[in-house]
Write a protein that holds these residues in place. Sequence first.
Motif, PDB file in Angstrom:
ATOM      1  N   MET A   1      29.995  63.200 -12.742  1.00 38.69           N
ATOM      2  CA  MET A   1      30.444  61.699 -12.570  1.00 38.69           C
ATOM      3  C   MET A   1      31.940  61.764 -12.739  1.00 38.69           C
ATOM      4  SD  MET A   1      29.569  58.873 -15.417  1.00 38.69           S
ATOM      5  CE  MET A   1      28.257  58.255 -14.327  1.00 38.69           C
ATOM      6  N   VAL A   2      32.484  61.011 -11.928  1.00 42.93           N
ATOM      7  CA  VAL A   2      34.112  60.416 -11.891  1.00 42.93           C
ATOM      8  C   VAL A   2      34.224  59.291 -12.532  1.00 42.93           C
ATOM      9  CG1 VAL A   2      36.205  60.674 -10.419  1.00 42.93           C
ATOM     10  CG2 VAL A   2      34.281  62.087  -9.974  1.00 42.93           C
ATOM     11  N   THR A   3      35.221  59.175 -13.346  1.00 41.97           N
ATOM     12  CA  THR A   3      35.647  57.845 -13.991  1.00 41.97           C
ATOM     13  C   THR A   3      37.115  57.807 -13.346  1.00 41.97           C
ATOM     14  OG1 THR A   3      36.131  58.904 -16.226  1.00 41.97           O
ATOM     15  CG2 THR A   3      33.868  57.762 -15.708  1.00 41.97           C
ATOM     16  N   PHE A   4      37.523  56.570 -13.103  1.00 40.97           N
ATOM     17  CA  PHE A   4      38.879  56.111 -12.580  1.00 40.97           C
ATOM     18  C   PHE A   4      39.484  54.858 -13.544  1.00 40.97           C
ATOM     19  CE2 PHE A   4      36.700  57.613  -8.665  1.00 40.97           C
ATOM     20  CZ  PHE A   4      37.321  58.508  -8.376  1.00 40.97           C
ATOM     21  N   GLY A   5      40.596  54.688 -13.640  1.00 42.49           N
ATOM     22  CA  GLY A   5      41.258  53.721 -13.977  1.00 42.49           C
ATOM     23  C   GLY A   5      42.379  54.159 -15.304  1.00 42.49           C
ATOM     24  N   GLY A   6      43.162  53.054 -15.835  1.00 43.70           N
ATOM     25  CA  GLY A   6      43.964  53.389 -16.366  1.00 43.70           C
ATOM     26  C   GLY A   6      44.391  52.307 -17.514  1.00 43.70           C
ATOM     27  N   GLY A   7      43.320  51.500 -17.761  1.00 43.82           N
ATOM     28  CA  GLY A   7      43.300  50.553 -18.558  1.00 43.82           C
ATOM     29  C   GLY A   7      43.641  50.783 -19.971  1.00 43.82           C
ATOM     30  N   VAL A  53      31.941  48.627 -14.524  1.00 46.97           N
ATOM     31  CA  VAL A  53      31.425  48.236 -15.836  1.00 46.97           C
ATOM     32  C   VAL A  53      32.277  47.135 -16.392  1.00 46.97           C
ATOM     33  CG1 VAL A  53      30.132  50.149 -16.175  1.00 46.97           C
ATOM     34  CG2 VAL A  53      32.630  49.994 -16.960  1.00 46.97           C
ATOM     35  N   SER A  54      33.184  46.269 -15.588  1.00 48.11           N
ATOM     36  CA  SER A  54      33.843  45.194 -16.276  1.00 48.11           C
ATOM     37  C   SER A  54      33.000  44.114 -16.354  1.00 48.11           C
ATOM     38  CB  SER A  54      35.146  44.950 -15.413  1.00 48.11           C
ATOM     39  OG  SER A  54      35.672  43.796 -15.955  1.00 48.11           O
ATOM     40  N   TYR A  55      33.314  43.300 -17.502  1.00 51.19           N
ATOM     41  CA  TYR A  55      32.470  42.047 -17.901  1.00 51.19           C
ATOM     42  C   TYR A  55      33.350  40.922 -17.032  1.00 51.19           C
ATOM     43  CZ  TYR A  55      29.826  44.153 -21.282  1.00 51.19           C
ATOM     44  OH  TYR A  55      28.913  44.993 -21.701  1.00 51.19           O
ATOM     45  N   THR A  56      34.595  41.237 -16.671  1.00 49.64           N
ATOM     46  CA  THR A  56      35.314  40.010 -16.124  1.00 49.64           C
ATOM     47  C   THR A  56      35.749  40.208 -14.688  1.00 49.64           C
ATOM     48  OG1 THR A  56      37.298  40.894 -16.976  1.00 49.64           O
ATOM     49  CG2 THR A  56      36.243  39.540 -18.518  1.00 49.64           C
ATOM     50  N   GLU A  57      35.835  41.291 -14.300  1.00 52.88           N
ATOM     51  CA  GLU A  57      36.572  41.513 -12.757  1.00 52.88           C
ATOM     52  C   GLU A  57      35.490  41.139 -11.645  1.00 52.88           C
ATOM     53  OE1 GLU A  57      38.968  44.902 -10.906  1.00 52.88           O
ATOM     54  OE2 GLU A  57      37.658  45.538 -12.181  1.00 52.88           O
ATOM     55  N   ALA A  62      38.356  47.704  -5.840  1.00 54.37           N
ATOM     56  CA  ALA A  62      37.830  49.033  -5.769  1.00 54.37           C
ATOM     57  C   ALA A  62      36.548  49.181  -5.267  1.00 54.37           C
ATOM     58  CB  ALA A  62      37.971  49.680  -7.115  1.00 54.37           C
ATOM     59  N   MET A  63      35.915  48.111  -5.594  1.00 56.18           N
ATOM     60  CA  MET A  63      34.424  48.011  -5.160  1.00 56.18           C
ATOM     61  C   MET A  63      34.502  47.839  -3.824  1.00 56.18           C
ATOM     62  SD  MET A  63      31.265  45.498  -6.182  1.00 56.18           S
ATOM     63  CE  MET A  63      30.806  46.531  -7.737  1.00 56.18           C
ATOM     64  N   MET A  64      35.320  46.980  -3.350  1.00 59.24           N
ATOM     65  CA  MET A  64      35.342  46.625  -1.635  1.00 59.24           C
ATOM     66  C   MET A  64      35.658  47.984  -1.095  1.00 59.24           C
ATOM     67  SD  MET A  64      36.912  42.803  -1.376  1.00 59.24           S
ATOM     68  CE  MET A  64      38.024  42.774  -2.605  1.00 59.24           C
ATOM     69  N   TYR A  74      27.329  48.542  -7.691  1.00 56.79           N
ATOM     70  CA  TYR A  74      27.030  47.705  -8.474  1.00 56.79           C
ATOM     71  C   TYR A  74      27.930  47.193  -9.547  1.00 56.79           C
ATOM     72  CZ  TYR A  74      22.674  49.772  -6.780  1.00 56.79           C
ATOM     73  OH  TYR A  74      21.786  50.261  -5.895  1.00 56.79           O
ATOM     74  N   CYS A  75      27.724  45.878  -9.949  1.00 56.18           N
ATOM     75  CA  CYS A  75      28.749  45.304 -10.965  1.00 56.18           C
ATOM     76  C   CYS A  75      28.145  44.316 -11.912  1.00 56.18           C
ATOM     77  CB  CYS A  75      29.759  44.860 -10.258  1.00 56.18           C
ATOM     78  SG  CYS A  75      29.445  43.162  -9.589  1.00 56.18           S
ATOM     79  N   TYR A  76      28.550  44.242 -13.158  1.00 55.19           N
ATOM     80  CA  TYR A  76      28.302  43.122 -13.958  1.00 55.19           C
ATOM     81  C   TYR A  76      28.368  41.797 -13.265  1.00 55.19           C
ATOM     82  CZ  TYR A  76      27.925  40.292 -18.198  1.00 55.19           C
ATOM     83  OH  TYR A  76      27.309  39.475 -19.226  1.00 55.19           O
TER      84      TYR A  76
END
Length: 80
Positions: A1-7, A53-57, A62-64, A74-76
């Motif tokens: 599994m790879v996770t991305f981001g810098g939040g 997994v963002s509740y607001t995005e 990134a998904m596109m 898949y998204c919330y």
Amino acid sequence: MVTFGGGKRSKAIHSRQVLQNFLSMPTDSPGYQSQQELIHTYLSKPVDVFLNVSYTEGTSVAMMEAVSCGISSYCYISGW
């Protein structure tokens, strides 16, 4: 599994390696990547699914990008 981001919470998530312990699989956390780096990663490594997994995005860029590389995404559902 790879996770991305810098939040704000990315360092805590990556340092604890919660996903690796929970899923019993190797993980990689490259953090923030430029658009070119991200697309290269999607095309050069086997990817089964993109999970946002963002509740607001909602539908993120990134998904596109993942969809444009042929990755199921898949998204919330936000706003419900």
